[in-house]
Each structure stands twice: as structure tokens, then as C-alpha cells.
Design a protein around this motif. Structure first.
Motif, PDB file in Angstrom:
ATOM      1  N   UNK A   1       0.811  -1.216   0.000  1.00 41.37           N
ATOM      2  CA  UNK A   1       0.000   0.000   0.000  1.00 41.37           C
ATOM      3  C   UNK A   1       0.845   1.267   0.000  1.00 41.37           C
ATOM      4  N   UNK A   2       2.109   1.165   0.383  1.00 45.12           N
ATOM      5  CA  UNK A   2       2.954   2.349   0.458  1.00 45.12           C
ATOM      6  C   UNK A   2       3.857   2.555  -0.729  1.00 45.12           C
ATOM      7  N   UNK A   3       3.713   1.778  -1.787  1.00 43.35           N
ATOM      8  CA  UNK A   3       4.484   2.005  -2.999  1.00 43.35           C
ATOM      9  C   UNK A   3       5.708   1.140  -3.163  1.00 43.35           C
ATOM     10  N   UNK A   4       6.042   0.311  -2.167  1.00 45.11           N
ATOM     11  CA  UNK A   4       7.220  -0.539  -2.291  1.00 45.11           C
ATOM     12  C   UNK A   4       7.112  -1.528  -3.435  1.00 45.11           C
ATOM     13  N   UNK A   5       5.942  -2.157  -3.564  1.00 49.60           N
ATOM     14  CA  UNK A   5       5.753  -3.129  -4.646  1.00 49.60           C
ATOM     15  C   UNK A   5       5.813  -2.446  -6.003  1.00 49.60           C
ATOM     16  N   UNK A   6       5.252  -1.241  -6.111  1.00 47.85           N
ATOM     17  CA  UNK A   6       5.309  -0.514  -7.382  1.00 47.85           C
ATOM     18  C   UNK A   6       6.741  -0.133  -7.727  1.00 47.85           C
ATOM     19  N   UNK A   7       7.532   0.197  -6.717  1.00 49.80           N
ATOM     20  CA  UNK A   7       8.939   0.528  -6.960  1.00 49.80           C
ATOM     21  C   UNK A   7       9.692  -0.668  -7.526  1.00 49.80           C
ATOM     22  N   UNK A   8       9.513  -1.837  -6.925  1.00 45.00           N
ATOM     23  CA  UNK A   8      10.194  -3.035  -7.405  1.00 45.00           C
ATOM     24  C   UNK A   8       9.710  -3.401  -8.804  1.00 45.00           C
ATOM     25  N   UNK A   9       8.415  -3.286  -9.040  1.00 47.54           N
ATOM     26  CA  UNK A   9       7.878  -3.575 -10.363  1.00 47.54           C
ATOM     27  C   UNK A   9       8.457  -2.626 -11.406  1.00 47.54           C
ATOM     28  N   UNK A  10       8.554  -1.342 -11.056  1.00 47.86           N
ATOM     29  CA  UNK A  10       9.153  -0.388 -11.981  1.00 47.86           C
ATOM     30  C   UNK A  10      10.610  -0.690 -12.245  1.00 47.86           C
ATOM     31  N   UNK A  11      11.335  -1.135 -11.211  1.00 46.68           N
ATOM     32  CA  UNK A  11      12.742  -1.483 -11.399  1.00 46.68           C
ATOM     33  C   UNK A  11      12.895  -2.696 -12.300  1.00 46.68           C
ATOM     34  N   UNK A  12      11.950  -3.637 -12.230  1.00 42.73           N
ATOM     35  CA  UNK A  12      11.993  -4.794 -13.137  1.00 42.73           C
ATOM     36  C   UNK A  12      11.848  -4.329 -14.588  1.00 42.73           C
ATOM     37  N   UNK A  13      10.901  -3.419 -14.823  1.00 41.16           N
ATOM     38  CA  UNK A  13      10.692  -2.909 -16.179  1.00 41.16           C
ATOM     39  C   UNK A  13      11.941  -2.186 -16.672  1.00 41.16           C
ATOM     40  N   UNK A  14      12.537  -1.358 -15.821  1.00 35.99           N
ATOM     41  CA  UNK A  14      13.748  -0.627 -16.213  1.00 35.99           C
ATOM     42  C   UNK A  14      14.888  -1.597 -16.490  1.00 35.99           C
ATOM     43  N   UNK A  15      15.017  -2.647 -15.684  1.00 36.55           N
ATOM     44  CA  UNK A  15      16.090  -3.614 -15.882  1.00 36.55           C
ATOM     45  C   UNK A  15      15.940  -4.342 -17.215  1.00 36.55           C
ATOM     46  N   UNK A  16      14.717  -4.735 -17.547  1.00 36.25           N
ATOM     47  CA  UNK A  16      14.493  -5.417 -18.828  1.00 36.25           C
ATOM     48  C   UNK A  16      14.786  -4.478 -19.997  1.00 36.25           C
TER      49      UNK A  16
END
Length: 948
Positions: free
Chosen positions: A354-369
Motif C-alpha cells: 500500500x505504500x508504494x514498495x511493490x510498485x517501486x520493485x515492479x518499476x525497477x523490473x521494467x527498467x532492468x528489462x
């Protein structure tokens, strides 16, 4: 009603409070009894003038002196000879009865001759409303269970009467029963004496009653009963006494057939209980456990005497005791903690989703790919300091052990601790360990974001700041430089550092955090030995602060952090110090590679201060050709500015601590830049300052979050979000060239190779991992570099700093040099036979580093001519890795290590494995440790909650 009550009062001055002080109160309490004792015998253990004076003035019928080591059981046995009454009352210097206590105990004892003894309600010395003990029982396996202890007395247990046993303090026993039972068992070491007496009384057909209305105050500071667990030594003494008593009773109560098998099981059970103690986060009880086990092993005569006493007085079966035991269901209900007592406001919610941690990790996955799209199809990562790993998991761990190294003829020595880290990484993909490194590279950005987010939870509970912390850590310039240049040790160190901060910052609170921090501490130093001085300084500082602020509570947990890492590094430290090469301990592990990094001048150190470890400004120099780049370091200025002002805010304590971490990291980077302690062929390899910058970046980001977490006026609350956004945008812009380097073709990462040797050798190595190859590499400045490699490839985990940092030749170096000189000249010696005798099957003449100089070209041509003319060498041909020859003579197997080396390797491995297993057991959370963690705030240090 008993005609006479004879009190036995035992005094031993070994408590925290002077025994005479307690004795005065106890004697005064005896004088205030509504039913006075008829006789009093005092047993004074030890020579204490204060005790002697008080005892002499007490009016006791006699004062018996005994050695200071006399136990309560032995002292009561001495005094029993003088007992003349119908009942005996057992007291110590710190057992002060309330005025009505004896009258009520005597009233209960007169209920009938079947009552052997009665026990009072024990309350705290300074608070009679707190129950210390009221009845004792045991489980089916003999574990002692207090029926009521450490509770507020509200009369909730006053209806309880029949019990199996009780605390021995304040017990009133019939003299005939006391004598027939033989008094207290001296082998119980002061624990469970009342329980054992109750069991023997029940077996004799008598009853044991509680008198909850009879109150006796106890301080837990006398000779009777277990000491109050106020200090670590007292807790260890309680653990030893309790376990000794349990083992003794188990052997005494068991059937004759089972005694021998129970005795044999004492040591195996001690091993199992040691593991349980570590899992329960009670390592301080391990030594008492083994002390108790050894004591039980040698006390068989005491067991025989105790069994004889039971046999002679027994008049009932063990079935009479079963209803009074504690069942497992009752035990679970009694030990169940009240979860409602945990204050959720104190702990704070994690809010990862709920605090954005999961969205941060998901965004980092997209950036890494997007940044590394080709890695998904690669099986082996190459370029920079990368090499493949060995093909098998067993060989991965063999390379991490002391023994023969993968280079040289007979080089024996310790592996770098980094080899163990690589073994762990490779084991995660056991079918192809080299692919595990590819996965690490592809997952590096999301893993860094995750680690940074969790590290931020130790600094702030605001969601926007936690998000910013994870983003700033994943986009750190030094991390992206290590990724694009191919520096595996630096990448792994950066991924581990936030978790070390997460666990280490609360290590003084619990053994779970301490165990996890110890493993992370060892792994970080294994990946970045140059960080060891800074981390040790930080650990020593934490220990000093714990001693000052917490009066030493938690110091043992902090000290443990360094133990596994010290044991893992000890063989390497010993080897380097013995050879006089202490500076070699700082060498970066893995492949020695002199990659691009800033110079040791004013401009280079200025870039380091901005968090940039490369002279091309993390790719900006080539990203905008012809455009001035002086402004690029300013992109990291918001983070630095916020970190600097953190000590000036309400979060000054956290700000100062994190600023010290930043200073330690910068000092490490400044000290490392330009220093070379290792060599790759004839080239010096400077220390990589980026790992120091990772530590500095950790402190700077944490300081920035602490500054933004400080309280702000409501009208200025939006400034927090704006400042965090500015910092993230600046670092994101700084990261653009690195994140686009693969698309632009400027990254040093390559697809493989699967082997650093020609395919012919690699195929032979798959069939025989001990196949040997001598690699000759002409040097552009003249001369040749020679290296012997075993197996189908040079591997990352096969590298050893004891070879790359040595400052003096060893016998095998001289042998390799002689063979090389004979191979590349027209010498008539049977050099090929020497190669075959040493286990070498191939000779590879590798190309010199581009551009090839005239000297190296001339040497290569003359070496090819000499090698082609050698009898016993068959030219395989030119390959992408150089010209290859095969030895046609019978090649002997590589010389194996001696039995003494294998024994030493096994000993070192067992010690290191034991330390790691202990740390793992400590790090495993339990239900109790999780409940305890929920009682403490997640954020370390004072923080503000007026908005998120």
C-alpha cells in the motif's frame, strides 16, 4: 496440631545485596509471627562478620558454621540433626514470612497425617502483590513448570490446593516425613528441590498442599531456590541448575531398563538442544547445557543413591502422579502470549504494497528489462571482470575450501571468502551455475530497489520517503558503473549493504537480527575487503554506544556480528600475514581487471565526493559528445545537501550516525583510489573505490531521508515530497547514460564466452576437470606472462588473491618460469616431458593486449616457431583464444594434495561451517522472536509521525 515447629534458616552471602541486610528482615518477620517458632537453627555458610553478628543476636538455639560452598540441601541436612520439633520450616536469609504465614501453614499441616508438607505463596520481596511461585509441576518428559509465577496476585489461584510440588522456600514439612524421605537431594544443584521432594512424598503415599493465604516474600538473592534472572551470569546459573536437575530427575525417575539408554542419549540430546537454543535465540544457554550434560554423565553414584531412597520409601505407583502433571494442551495455553498486548502504533505498518514498495520493485523490473534486454537470452556473462563459473555445484564448493588452487602446479592455500559467496549464488541455479550470474545481473535493479526500500524503513515510516530511498539506492552511480563495467564483487556488495544496515541497526535488540547481520557482514567483507576497516570501525562505535546508552545490554549480539566473517577470513588473513603481505588482504576478489576508474588526483577525488567512480562521469562524457559536462556531478547535490543538514534537524541523532557512515565510506574510497595491491599479468590492478562509495551513498541517502523525516509545519509538509522528488529526478538523470549503455553499445558486458580457453581444451575439460593448460601471453612492453590453468576454463570462483597479490615468487613460480623459458627457446631439454610429468596437456600462446606492440609480435612469432619445432607437441591450430598445441606424450595426473592438507582443509571447513550454521540458526525467526520484534519500533531512533 504439631506441638513444636523448628525453623532452619540458611544464610550464604553470595547475593547482590548483603546477606546481613536480608537476614535482619527475615529475623524481624519471624519475630512478628502470630504463631512463633519453637526453635531456630541458623546455618551460616561462609565467613561474613555481618552475618555472624546478626545471627549471634538472633536468639537461635544454635548457629552452625559451614564453608561458603555449602548448598541449601547440604545445609539443611546438617541442621536436621538438631531438629527436635514435630515440623521443620525451611527458610533462607531472603525469605521473610508475613505475620500470619506460619499459623496458616501449621493449620494446613494439621489436616491429617497424610499431608507431608505444605507450601506458602511466594511473593516479591518489594511487592507482595506480585506472585513469584505458587506450586510446581512437570510435563511427561520431566520439564519443570511453574503453575503460577510472575503474575499479579488477584486471588486467581487461591483455590488450588493439591499439587505435585512447590518451591522449596518457606516449606513446612512434618519432621517424620522429612526424615523418612531423606531431606533434599544434593545432586539437584539448587533447582527443583521442592518438586523432587513432592514427587517422593507422593510416591510414599502422602500429600502436598498449597496454602495460598500464607505469604512469604523472597528476593531471589539467597542460597535457596534459583537466583532471580537479573544478570547474564545469574541467567546462565539458573539454566545450568535447571537442566542439571532435569537430567538428574530423568535418570532417577526412569524405569531400570531405560536408565542406561537415557544416559547414552544425554550427549546426543545436548547436541539437539544446542540447536534448539540457537533457534530460540538463547545462545547464552548453550554452555550451561553442555555443563549440565557433562555433570549428569559423571553423577551416576548420586543417581543410584536417589533411586535407592525412592525405592525404600515408595508406597504408591507412578500412576498416582499422572493427574498432577501438566499436559501439552495446558502448557500451550499457559505459554501463549497475549497478542493484544502488542501496541501496533509503536511498531508501525510495513505498507510494502500500500505504500508504494511493490510498485517501486515492479518499476525497477521494467527498467532492468529495458536496460539489459539481451541478458534474458545469455547463458554466460562476460566482459570486464566477469568469467564463467565452474560447471558443477560440488566443484563450486570445492573451490571455496582450503586446498589446491585452480592456478599453478601445486599452489596450496586458502580460497578467498568471495568464492563462498559465488558458491551460494551458483547453487541457486545448480544445473548451470554461470547462468546464476546472468540472473543476478538481470535482477540487480529490482533487488537493489527492494533492499533500499527495506533499509529506508529503519530511517522513516513515511511511504514517500521509503519509495525515494529504494529508488536512490537502485540508481546509485557506483552501482550502475559496476553493472555496466562487469564488476561482480562490487555489484553483490551493493546489493548486500542495505540488508546489512537493515539487520545491523537493530542487532542489539535480538539474536535474529544479530545472526542475519553476521552473515551479511561476512558476505559484504568477502565481496569488498576494502570495506572491512570502515565496517569494523562502525561496529566498534555501535558497541561503545551500546555500553554507554544501554549499559551493555546487547553487546554480545553486536560482537557476534564479526565472528562468522572473522572465521571465514582467518585462513586468508593468516596466509597473507605469514608471507608479509598484509596489504594484499584489501585486494578486490575475483578476476584481476584494471578497468576504468578515476585517477588519484584532485579531479578524481572531487568526482568521488560526488559519488561518481569513473572518469567518464558514469557515461555522460560520451553520451553528449562536445557538450560540457561540468554540471553532471551537481545532479547528486540534493542528496548530499539533505544529508549534511540532517544533524541540524530533530532527527539529529540519526543524522549524525548516518553522516559518520558517509564519512567512513568516502574515506575508504579516497584511500583506495590509486592504490594497487594486485597484478593481472604484468599490469597493476588498482582497488575499486566504488565499494567505498556504496557505503558512503548508503549513509548519504539515509541522512537525506532522516532530514526529510523531521517534523515540519503543516504548511510546509509539501516541501518534503518536493525535495524527495527533486533528489530522485536528479539521480535518475545521472543514471540515463548507464541505463542506455547496452542499447548504445558502450557497455562492457558481453555474451560469454562459455570458456576462456579454446573449444578443444574446453571439451577435454568437460571430460577431465584436472586437464592442465599452460597459457603464454606476450607482453607489449617485453617478456611473457605464464599461467597454468586446470579444467576447461579459467573461472571466476577459481581466482585467488594469494596468487594475484603475492610480492615474491614461490617454488611453483620458478618451475613455471623455467618451463616457459625452455618452451619458447631452442633449448635441447626435454621440456615437453616435464610438462607431461606435471599433468599439463596443452600449451596456449594467447594474443597480447591490443594494440600489439612490435616487441610482443616478435616474441609471439619466435615462440610459435620454437613450439612448432618441439617434439611431443602437436599443433592443434589457431583459435579465437590463440595458437594451441597438444602434448602427445603420456600425461601424468595432476599431483594431489597430501593427507595433512586434506585434514587441515576438513578442520577449517568444519569450523567455518559451524560458525555459519550457528548464524543461520540464530537468523531463523520464531514465533516468539516475531512477537518480540513487534513490540519494538521499526524505525531506529526518535522519529516523527505527524503525517506520511
Amino acid at each position: 496440631m504439631p506441638a513444636r515447629v523448628h525453623a532452619i534458616l540458611v544464610v550464604r552471602p553470595d547475593g547482590r545485596t548483603p546477606a546481613a541486610h536480608h537476614l535482619r528482615r527475615t529475623l524481624a518477620a519471624l519475630g512478628e509471627q502470630t504463631r512463633r517458632v519453637d526453635a531456630l537453627t541458623i546455618v551460616a555458610c561462609g565467613d561474613d562478620p555481618g552475618v555472624a553478628a546478626v545471627a549471634a543476636a538472633s536468639g537461635a538455639e544454635s548457629v552452625i558454621t559451614a564453608p561458603a560452598s555449602t548448598t541449601f540441601a547440604a545445609a539443611t541436612a546438617m541442621a536436621t540433626l538438631r531438629v527436635t520439633g514435630d515440623a521443620v520450616w525451611l527458610l533462607a536469609q531472603d525469605t521473610a514470612p508475613e505475620p500470619e504465614a506460619l499459623a496458616r501453614l501449621v493449620g494446613a499441616l494439621e489436616l491429617g497425617p497424610s499431608v507431608a508438607f505444605v507450601a506458602p505463596k511466594l511473593v516479591r520481596w518489594d511487592d507482595r502483590t506480585s506472585i513469584v511461585s505458587l506450586g510446581v509441576s512437570m510435563t511427561g518428559f520431566g520439564r519443570t513448570i511453574e503453575l503460577a509465577d510472575d503474575e499479579l496476585d488477584q486471588g486467581q489461584h487461591d483455590a488450588r490446593e493439591d499439587v505435585l510440588g512447590s518451591d522449596i522456600r518457606g516449606v513446612l514439612a512434618r519432621t517424620d516425613a522429612w526424615r523418612s524421605l531423606g531431606g533434599l537431594d544434593r545432586s539437584l544443584s539448587g533447582a527443583d528441590e521442592g518438586l523432587d521432594l513432592g514427587v517422593r512424598a507422593r510416591l510414599s503415599g502422602a500429600r502436598v498442599l498449597l496454602v495460598p493465604t500464607a505469604l512469604v516474600a523472597v528476593a531471589g538473592d539467597g542460597v535457596a531456590g534459583l537466583p532471580a534472572p537479573l544478570t547474564a551470569p545469574r541467567r546462565r546459573r539458573r539454566a545450568f541448575a535447571s537442566r542439571t536437575a532435569q537430567l538428574h530427575r530423568r535418570l532417577v525417575y526412569a524405569s531400570p531398563v531405560a536408565v542406561f539408554f537415557l544416559w547414552l542419549a544425554i550427549l546426543p540430546i545436548a547436541v539437539w538442544r544446542t540447536i534448539l537454543q540457537l533457534v530460540r535465540k538463547q545462545p547464552g544457554f548453550v554452555i550451561p547445557e553442555w555443563q549440565a550434560a557433562l555433570a549428569a554423565l559423571v553423577r551416576l553414584p548420586s543417581v543410584a543413591r536417589a533411586r535407592t531412597r525412592i525405592r525404600t520409601s515408595r508406597a504408591a505407583s507412578w500412576a498416582q502422579i499422572t493427574p498432577l502433571r501438566v499436559s501439552q494442551r495446558d502448557l500451550r495455553e499457559q505459554l501463549d502470549d497475549d497478542a493484544d498486548s502488542i501496541d501496533p502504533a509503536r511498531r508501525g505498518d510495513l505498507r510494502f504494497f500500500t505504500g508504494g514498495g511493490a510498485w517501486l520493485v515492479l518499476g525497477a523490473i521494467v527498467v532492468s528489462i529495458a536496460a539489459f534486454p539481451a541478458l534474458a537470452a545469455w547463458t554466460v556473462l562476460g566482459g570486464g571482470g566477469l568469467q564463467p563459473l565452474v560447471a558443477g555445484v560440488a566443484q563450486l564448493w570445492a573451490e571455496a575450501a582450503y586446498g589446491l588452487r585452480a592456478s599453478g602446479f601445486d599452489t596450496i592455500g586458502p580460497a578467498d571468502p568471495f568464492a563462498a559467496v559465488l558458491a551460494v549464488v551458483g547453487t541457486l541455479w545448480p544445473f548451470d551455475p554461470s547462468r546464476a550470474l546472468v540472473i543476478v545481473w538481470l535482477a540487480a535493479l529490482p533487488l537493489a530497489a527492494l533492499g533500499g526500500w527495506f533499509a529506508a524503513t529503519r530511517v522513516t515510516d513515511r511511504s514517500v520517503l521509503r519509495f525515494a530511498g529504494g529508488a536512490l539506492w537502485a540508481l546509485a552511480p557506483t552501482f550502475l558503473a559496476a553493472l555496466t563495467q562487469g564488476r561482480p564483487s562490487a555489484v553483490l556488495a551493493h546489493l548486500l549493504l542495505p540488508w546489512l544496515f537493515y539487520a545491523g541497526s537493530v542487532a542489539q535488540r535480538s539474536w535474529v537480527a544479530s545472526g542475519a547481520a553476521s552473515l551479511l557482514f561476512a558476505a559484504v567483507i568477502a565481496c569488498a575487503p576494502s570495506l572491512a576497516p570502515a565496517l569494523v570501525v562502525a561496529l566498534v562505535g555501535a558497541i561503545v554506544l551500546t555500553v554507554v546508552l544501554r549499559r551493555g545490554r546487547g553487546v554480545a549480539r553486536l560482537i557476534w556480528i564479526a565472528v562468522p566473517g572473522a572465521l571465514l577470513a582467518a585462513p586468508l588473513v593468516w596466509r597473507q600475514l605469514r608471507t608479509g603481505n598484509a596489504w594484499g588482504l584489501l585486494a578486490d576478489p575475483g578476476l584481476g581487471w584494471a578497468g576504468p576508474q578515476v585517477a588519484a588526483d584532485a579531479a578524481g577525488r572531487a568526482l568521488l565526493a560526488a559519488g561518481i567512480p569513473t572518469p567518464d562521469l558514469v557515461g555522460w562524457a560520451g553520451f553528449l559528445p562536445g557538450v560540457p559536462t561540468w554540471w553532471v556531478p551537481l545532479l547528486a547535490a540534493p542528496v548530499a545537501l539533505l544529508a549534511v543538514i540532517a544533524p541540524l534537524t530533530q532527527r539529529w541523532a540519526a543524522g549524525i550516525t548516518l553522516l559518520v557512515i558517509t564519512a567512513l565510506g568516502l574515506a575508504t574510497a579516497f584511500g583506495a583510489v590509486g592504490i594497487s595491491v594486485a597484478f593481472a599479468q604484468s599490469f597493476p590492478v588498482a582497488l575499486w573505490p566504488g565499494t567505498g562509495l556504496s557505503l558512503a551513498w548508503l549513509g548519504a541517502v539515509g541522512g537525506a531521508l532522516a532530514a526529510l523525516d523531521a517534523g515540519l509545519a503543516p504548511r510546509l509538509a509539501a516541501v518534503r515530497t518536493v525535495a524527495a522528488t527533486v533528489a530522485m529526478v536528479g539521480v535518475l538523470v545521472l543514471a540515463v547514460p548507464a541505463l542506455t549503455s547496452m542499447a548504445r553499445g558502450t557497455s562492457l558486458l558481453t555474451n560469454g564466452p562459455a570458456s576462456t580457453l579454446p573449444a578443444y581444451v574446453a571439451a577435454a575439460g568437460r571430460e577431465d576437470p584436472e586437464v592442465g593448460t599452460i597459457i603464454l601471453t606476450p607482453q607489449n612492453e617485453g617478456g611473457v606472462s605464464a599461467q597454468v590453468v586446470w579444467g576447461g576454463s579459467q573461472t571466476l570462483n577459481g581466482q585467488a588473491t594469494i596468487l594475484s597479490t603475492r610480492t615474491a615468487g614461490i617454488p611453483s613460480d620458478d618451475e613455471v618460469a623455467d618451463l616457459t623459458a625452455n618452451l619458447v627457446t631452442s633449448s635441447a631439454e626435454d621440456v615437453v616431458g616435464d610438462l607431461a610429468a606435471d599433468g599439463v596437456s596443452f600449451v596456449l600462446l594467447a594474443p597480447a593486449a591490443a594494440p600489439e606492440s612490435d616487441l610482443s609480435r616478435a616474441f609471439r612469432l619466435s615462440a610459435e616457431t620454437a613450439l612448432n619445432q618441439r617434439d611431443g607437441l602437436d599443433a592443434v591450430g589457431d583459435t579465437a583464444k590463440g595458437a594451441l598445441w597438444r602434448v602427445t606424450q603420456d600425461v601424468q595426473p595432476r599431483a594431489s594434495a597430501s593427507a595433512s592438507v586434506h585434514d587441515l582443509s576438513r578442520t577449517i571447513g568444519l569450523v567455518q561451517l559451524g560458525a555459519v550454521l550457528v548464524a543461520l540458526l540464530l537468523a531463523i525467526p520464531t514465533a516468539a522472536s516475531r512477537r518480540e520484534a513487534r513490540r519494538a519500533p521499526r524505525v531506529v531512533g526518535p522519529h516523527w509521525r505527524e503525517g506520511r
